[in-house]
Design a protein around this motif. Structure first.
Motif, PDB file in Angstrom:
ATOM      1  N   SER A   2       0.838  -1.200   0.000  1.00 33.62           N
ATOM      2  CA  SER A   2       0.000   0.000   0.000  1.00 33.62           C
ATOM      3  C   SER A   2       0.872   1.249   0.000  1.00 33.62           C
ATOM      4  CB  SER A   2      -0.887   0.001   1.243  1.00 33.62           C
ATOM      5  OG  SER A   2      -1.340   1.314   1.497  1.00 33.62           O
ATOM      6  N   THR A   3       0.472   2.193  -0.797  1.00 33.52           N
ATOM      7  CA  THR A   3       1.161   3.487  -0.773  1.00 33.52           C
ATOM      8  C   THR A   3       0.213   4.542  -0.222  1.00 33.52           C
ATOM      9  OG1 THR A   3       0.547   3.824  -3.083  1.00 33.52           O
ATOM     10  CG2 THR A   3       2.714   2.911  -2.680  1.00 33.52           C
ATOM     11  N   GLU A   4      -0.599   4.149   0.747  1.00 35.85           N
ATOM     12  CA  GLU A   4      -1.659   5.037   1.230  1.00 35.85           C
ATOM     13  C   GLU A   4      -1.142   6.319   1.874  1.00 35.85           C
ATOM     14  OE1 GLU A   4      -2.501   2.557   5.350  1.00 35.85           O
ATOM     15  OE2 GLU A   4      -4.173   3.134   4.071  1.00 35.85           O
ATOM     16  N   LEU A   5       0.113   6.305   2.348  1.00 31.85           N
ATOM     17  CA  LEU A   5       0.698   7.533   2.901  1.00 31.85           C
ATOM     18  C   LEU A   5       0.672   8.673   1.888  1.00 31.85           C
ATOM     19  CD1 LEU A   5       4.072   6.757   4.739  1.00 31.85           C
ATOM     20  CD2 LEU A   5       2.094   7.978   5.672  1.00 31.85           C
ATOM     21  N   PHE A   6       0.696   8.306   0.620  1.00 30.38           N
ATOM     22  CA  PHE A   6       0.784   9.295  -0.453  1.00 30.38           C
ATOM     23  C   PHE A   6      -0.579   9.534  -1.113  1.00 30.38           C
ATOM     24  CE2 PHE A   6       4.794   7.072   0.083  1.00 30.38           C
ATOM     25  CZ  PHE A   6       5.699   8.113   0.199  1.00 30.38           C
ATOM     26  N   ASP A   7      -1.613   8.984  -0.517  1.00 31.18           N
ATOM     27  CA  ASP A   7      -2.958   9.086  -1.078  1.00 31.18           C
ATOM     28  C   ASP A   7      -3.579  10.446  -0.750  1.00 31.18           C
ATOM     29  OD1 ASP A   7      -5.396   8.517  -2.185  1.00 31.18           O
ATOM     30  OD2 ASP A   7      -6.066   7.241  -0.531  1.00 31.18           O
ATOM     31  N   THR A   9      -6.852  11.205  -1.667  1.00 34.99           N
ATOM     32  CA  THR A   9      -8.295  11.099  -1.823  1.00 34.99           C
ATOM     33  C   THR A   9      -9.005  12.007  -0.816  1.00 34.99           C
ATOM     34  OG1 THR A   9      -8.068   8.823  -2.553  1.00 34.99           O
ATOM     35  CG2 THR A   9     -10.250   9.494  -1.807  1.00 34.99           C
ATOM     36  N   GLY A  32      -4.244  12.203 -10.087  1.00 34.45           N
ATOM     37  CA  GLY A  32      -3.996  10.760 -10.115  1.00 34.45           C
ATOM     38  C   GLY A  32      -3.830  10.168  -8.725  1.00 34.45           C
ATOM     39  N   ALA A  33      -3.364  11.004  -7.796  1.00 31.81           N
ATOM     40  CA  ALA A  33      -3.208  10.550  -6.405  1.00 31.81           C
ATOM     41  C   ALA A  33      -4.506  10.702  -5.617  1.00 31.81           C
ATOM     42  CB  ALA A  33      -2.092  11.333  -5.724  1.00 31.81           C
ATOM     43  N   GLY A  34      -5.562  11.169  -6.286  1.00 35.67           N
ATOM     44  CA  GLY A  34      -6.868  11.187  -5.642  1.00 35.67           C
ATOM     45  C   GLY A  34      -7.458  12.549  -5.356  1.00 35.67           C
ATOM     46  N   GLY A 230       6.051  13.363  -8.381  1.00 35.93           N
ATOM     47  CA  GLY A 230       6.329  12.648  -7.123  1.00 35.93           C
ATOM     48  C   GLY A 230       6.681  13.597  -5.994  1.00 35.93           C
ATOM     49  N   ILE A 233       3.460  15.458  -4.891  1.00 33.77           N
ATOM     50  CA  ILE A 233       2.546  14.582  -4.139  1.00 33.77           C
ATOM     51  C   ILE A 233       3.109  14.334  -2.744  1.00 33.77           C
ATOM     52  CG2 ILE A 233       1.583  12.245  -3.953  1.00 33.77           C
ATOM     53  CD1 ILE A 233       1.435  12.160  -6.992  1.00 33.77           C
ATOM     54  N   PHE A 234       4.397  14.029  -2.679  1.00 30.34           N
ATOM     55  CA  PHE A 234       5.025  13.776  -1.370  1.00 30.34           C
ATOM     56  C   PHE A 234       4.802  14.947  -0.427  1.00 30.34           C
ATOM     57  CE2 PHE A 234       8.984  14.679   1.098  1.00 30.34           C
ATOM     58  CZ  PHE A 234       8.769  13.747   2.103  1.00 30.34           C
ATOM     59  N   ALA A 239       2.658  11.791   3.994  1.00 30.60           N
ATOM     60  CA  ALA A 239       4.022  11.235   4.035  1.00 30.60           C
ATOM     61  C   ALA A 239       5.028  12.292   4.466  1.00 30.60           C
ATOM     62  CB  ALA A 239       4.415  10.668   2.671  1.00 30.60           C
TER      63      ALA A 239
ATOM     64  N   MET B   1     -10.006   6.059  -6.841  1.00 28.60           N
ATOM     65  CA  MET B   1      -8.557   6.141  -6.533  1.00 28.60           C
ATOM     66  C   MET B   1      -8.180   4.988  -5.620  1.00 28.60           C
ATOM     67  SD  MET B   1      -5.583   7.499  -6.449  1.00 28.60           S
ATOM     68  CE  MET B   1      -4.253   6.928  -5.416  1.00 28.60           C
ATOM     69  N   THR B   3      -5.301   3.037  -3.322  1.00 26.91           N
ATOM     70  CA  THR B   3      -4.187   3.545  -2.521  1.00 26.91           C
ATOM     71  C   THR B   3      -2.856   3.077  -3.089  1.00 26.91           C
ATOM     72  OG1 THR B   3      -4.401   1.685  -1.047  1.00 26.91           O
ATOM     73  CG2 THR B   3      -5.509   3.726  -0.393  1.00 26.91           C
ATOM     74  N   ASN B   5      -0.353   3.829  -5.549  1.00 32.26           N
ATOM     75  CA  ASN B   5       0.173   4.774  -6.534  1.00 32.26           C
ATOM     76  C   ASN B   5       1.494   4.213  -7.056  1.00 32.26           C
ATOM     77  OD1 ASN B   5       1.391   6.911  -7.898  1.00 32.26           O
ATOM     78  ND2 ASN B   5       0.340   8.425  -6.630  1.00 32.26           N
ATOM     79  N   LEU B   7       3.905   5.321  -8.603  1.00 30.64           N
ATOM     80  CA  LEU B   7       5.109   6.143  -8.421  1.00 30.64           C
ATOM     81  C   LEU B   7       5.867   5.771  -7.150  1.00 30.64           C
ATOM     82  CD1 LEU B   7       4.279   9.894  -9.140  1.00 30.64           C
ATOM     83  CD2 LEU B   7       6.022   8.488 -10.246  1.00 30.64           C
ATOM     84  N   PHE B   8       5.126   5.354  -6.139  1.00 29.56           N
ATOM     85  CA  PHE B   8       5.728   5.092  -4.831  1.00 29.56           C
ATOM     86  C   PHE B   8       5.816   3.595  -4.515  1.00 29.56           C
ATOM     87  CE2 PHE B   8       3.661   9.236  -4.792  1.00 29.56           C
ATOM     88  CZ  PHE B   8       4.679  10.063  -4.334  1.00 29.56           C
ATOM     89  N   ALA B  34       5.894  -1.924   3.640  1.00 26.29           N
ATOM     90  CA  ALA B  34       4.488  -1.632   3.336  1.00 26.29           C
ATOM     91  C   ALA B  34       4.334  -1.170   1.896  1.00 26.29           C
ATOM     92  CB  ALA B  34       3.952  -0.567   4.296  1.00 26.29           C
ATOM     93  N   GLY B 232       7.581   7.924   5.304  1.00 23.61           N
ATOM     94  CA  GLY B 232       7.171   8.532   4.034  1.00 23.61           C
ATOM     95  C   GLY B 232       8.342   9.127   3.266  1.00 23.61           C
ATOM     96  N   PRO B 233       9.158   9.950   3.934  1.00 26.09           N
ATOM     97  CA  PRO B 233      10.314  10.524   3.234  1.00 26.09           C
ATOM     98  C   PRO B 233      11.261   9.474   2.657  1.00 26.09           C
ATOM     99  CG  PRO B 233       9.854  11.788   5.206  1.00 26.09           C
ATOM    100  CD  PRO B 233       8.930  10.597   5.245  1.00 26.09           C
ATOM    101  N   PHE B 236       9.559   7.813  -0.354  1.00 27.97           N
ATOM    102  CA  PHE B 236       9.612   8.779  -1.465  1.00 27.97           C
ATOM    103  C   PHE B 236      10.994   8.799  -2.103  1.00 27.97           C
ATOM    104  CE2 PHE B 236      10.962  13.260  -2.301  1.00 27.97           C
ATOM    105  CZ  PHE B 236      10.396  13.370  -3.555  1.00 27.97           C
ATOM    106  N   ALA B 241       9.228   8.091  -7.655  1.00 26.00           N
ATOM    107  CA  ALA B 241       8.700   9.451  -7.471  1.00 26.00           C
ATOM    108  C   ALA B 241       9.825  10.469  -7.377  1.00 26.00           C
ATOM    109  CB  ALA B 241       7.833   9.516  -6.210  1.00 26.00           C
TER     110      ALA B 241
END
Lengths: 257, 259
Positions: A2-7, A9, A32-34, A230, A233-234, A239, B1, B3, B5, B7-8, B34, B232-233, B236, B241
């Motif tokens: 899951s990349t939900e940290l970057f979601d 939505t 695209g990220a929601g 990227g 979004i970050f 994140a 959407m 979760t 993505n 890119l990540f 994760a 997160g950092p 990334f 990304a």
């Protein structure tokens, strides 16, 4: 996985200068990220193309024309965004111009134009976005597009560099003052990119410049507009929840050497 | 959407995180897993990394613990060789182990200096060097992140030698970014500020009312970072990304270094 940290939505974003180039790519990436995205700029036909791309991806976008040098227009843009999508969570202040001229030849008018568009109007957009985010009380993220020209010198970019150096320092001040509102403020600093901003094209599209970039950039190439997605979004996402006041070059290593 | 993505997404990539037995390193390892990476968690003492690996595996990720003294070149060589043997390649190296003692600079001894420079700079150099060597041999690029500190940029009381070691890390990152860009290996630093989870040797310095007051006064966010806020950092920085980012120091400090 899951990349939900970057979601993003449920978030609402405005991207200025998103009718073309980096801003167009950023807007599409945020959608695209929601996020629900307002693409904003002066030229309606450009904005419509950006919006069409996002909608074709199956995501949500709305085009609003505005002149970033008018405070009234900035306010209208942000108020229409909130009216359409309910709130304002992310403001990417990306509009700008690029002009090159020897420092000794720069006129007052040229200096005023550069500072008005690249610094003063960024301040006003950031300020008006911050007011609305503070009123909402749900925090937010503001991202300014600066440039490697804020950190190191480039030939004939004295006015541009001065404006972008101002943007970097404005970012730190905004970050400090807005932290109590849980509004994070950061900068992305593109280096040499494949897409050139208004006014910079003829200078960049030469074999000499391509060779110069190859020799001076560790990654030996220009960045692609999509490579700004990227980082934006970050910085807009959870994140980066403890990242504020940061100047983030996206430059293939240019300022590191 | 969804979760997910792309890119990540780190699916199919193999990572090592040193200093992953606890604190920031443990959270970085969990974050990478994760996001889809297979992760080797490394540290000197086996207890912490076993817990980190168990937590990742229990959450549905893939992790393996390898005890390693990162100050010994031969042990780092073994760490990388075993990672490649188990997972097939090394794509992501997070060099995160470190020491953080503080002392009045007039009282810093040769032993203090050697310990901090040895662990924070020399062994980070060796870990990055050996990881880069492996990635160059593989020929498909990679991403290296070294944990630095906001003390690399701004002075903090008692951190003369720690700051020197981390200033060295920042410059090392720029140097490696330049040398290894032709191999598509990106090298960046992340620079945490004050965090909840202090590294080995620092708790007596950090858990005081004076420090709490300092944080309130000097950090715009008015709080320490949480260890999870490093995940997160790192994800990334090692992901696609950040494909045009190298030689950068990313400060994760609630605005501390901006004011």
């Amino acid at each position: 996985m899951s990349t939900e940290l970057f979601d993003l939505t449920g978030k609402v974003a405005v991207v200025t200068g998103s009718g073309r180039g980096l801003g167009r790519a950023m807007a599409r990436g945020l959608a695209g990220a929601g996020a629900k995205v307002v693409v904003a700029g002066r030229t309606a036909s450009d904005l419509d193309e950006s919006t069409a791309d996002i909608i074709a991806d199956g995501n949500q976008a709305l085009a609003i024309t505005f002149d970033a040098t008018s405070r009234a227009d900035c306010c209208r843009l942000l108020d229409e965004t909130i009216a359409a999508f309910g709130n304002l969570d992310i403001a990417v202040i990306n509009h700008g111009i690029g002009r090159a001229k020897a420092a000794v030849e720069v006129t007052d008018d040229e200096l005023a134009e550069m500072i008005d568009i690249n610094l003063k109007s960024a301040f006003v957009c950031g300020q008006e976005a911050a007011r609305r985010m503070a009123d909402q009380g749900t925090g937010g993220a503001i991202i300014f597009t600066s440039s490697t020209g804020s950190l190191v010198a480039f030939d004939k970019l004295s006015t541009y560099g001065a404006a972008k150096g101002g943007v970097d320092q404005m970012c730190r001040h905004f970050a400090q003052e807005l932290a109590p509102h849980n509004i994070r403020v950061n900068v992305v600093g593109p280096g040499y990119m494949e897409h050139h901003m208004r006014g910079a094209g003829e200078r960049h599209d030469t074999p000499e410049m391509t060779e110069h970039i190859r020799l001076t950039t560790p990654m030996e190439r220009r960045g692609r507009p999509e490579e700004m997605v990227g980082p934006v979004i970050f910085l807009a996402s959870d994140a980066a929840s403890f990242v504020t006041g940061h100047i983030m070059p996206v430059d293939g290593g240019y300022v590191a050497i | 959407m969804s979760t997910n993505n792309p890119l990540f997404d780190l699916s199919g990539r193999n990572a090592i995180v040193t200093g992953a037995g606890r604190g920031l390193g443990a959270e970085m390892a969990k974050g990478l897993a994760a996001a889809g990476a297979d992760v080797v968690v490394a540290a000197r003492t086996p207890g912490g990394i076993a817990r980190t690996a168990a937590a990742i595996n229990a959450a549905g990720g893939t992790a393996h613990a390898i005890a390693c003294d990162a100050t010994e070149r031969s042990e780092v060589e073994h760490l990388i060789a075993e990672t490649v043997e188990r997972f097939g390649s090394l794509d992501i190296m997070v060099v995160n182990h470190g020491l953080g003692p503080a002392k009045d600079l007039l009282e810093v001894t040769d032993e203090d200096l050697d310990a901090v420079i040895g662990v924070n700079l020399n062994s980070a150099y060796v870990c990055a060097q050996l990881a880069g060597k492996q990635m160059i041999e593989q020929g498909k690029g990679g991403a290296i992140v070294i944990t630095s500190s906001s003390a690399s940029k701004i002075a903090c009381w008692g951190y003369s030698y720690y700051g020197a070691s981390k200033g060295g890390v920042d410059q090392l990152v720029r140097q490696l970014a330049q040398e290894w860009a032709p191999h598509s290996i990106r090298v960046n630093a992340i620079n945490p500020g004050y965090t909840d989870n202090e590294m080995a040797g620092t708790s007596d310095v950090h858990d005081t009312p004076e420090v709490a007051e300092f944080i309130d006064r000097f950090i715009p966010f008015g709080r320490r970072g949480r260890a999870e806020e490093m995940a997160g950092p790192v994800v990334f920085m090692v992901s696609d990304a950040a494909s045009y980012m190298t030689g950068q120091c990313l400060f994760i400090d609630g605005g501390y270094s901006a004011v």
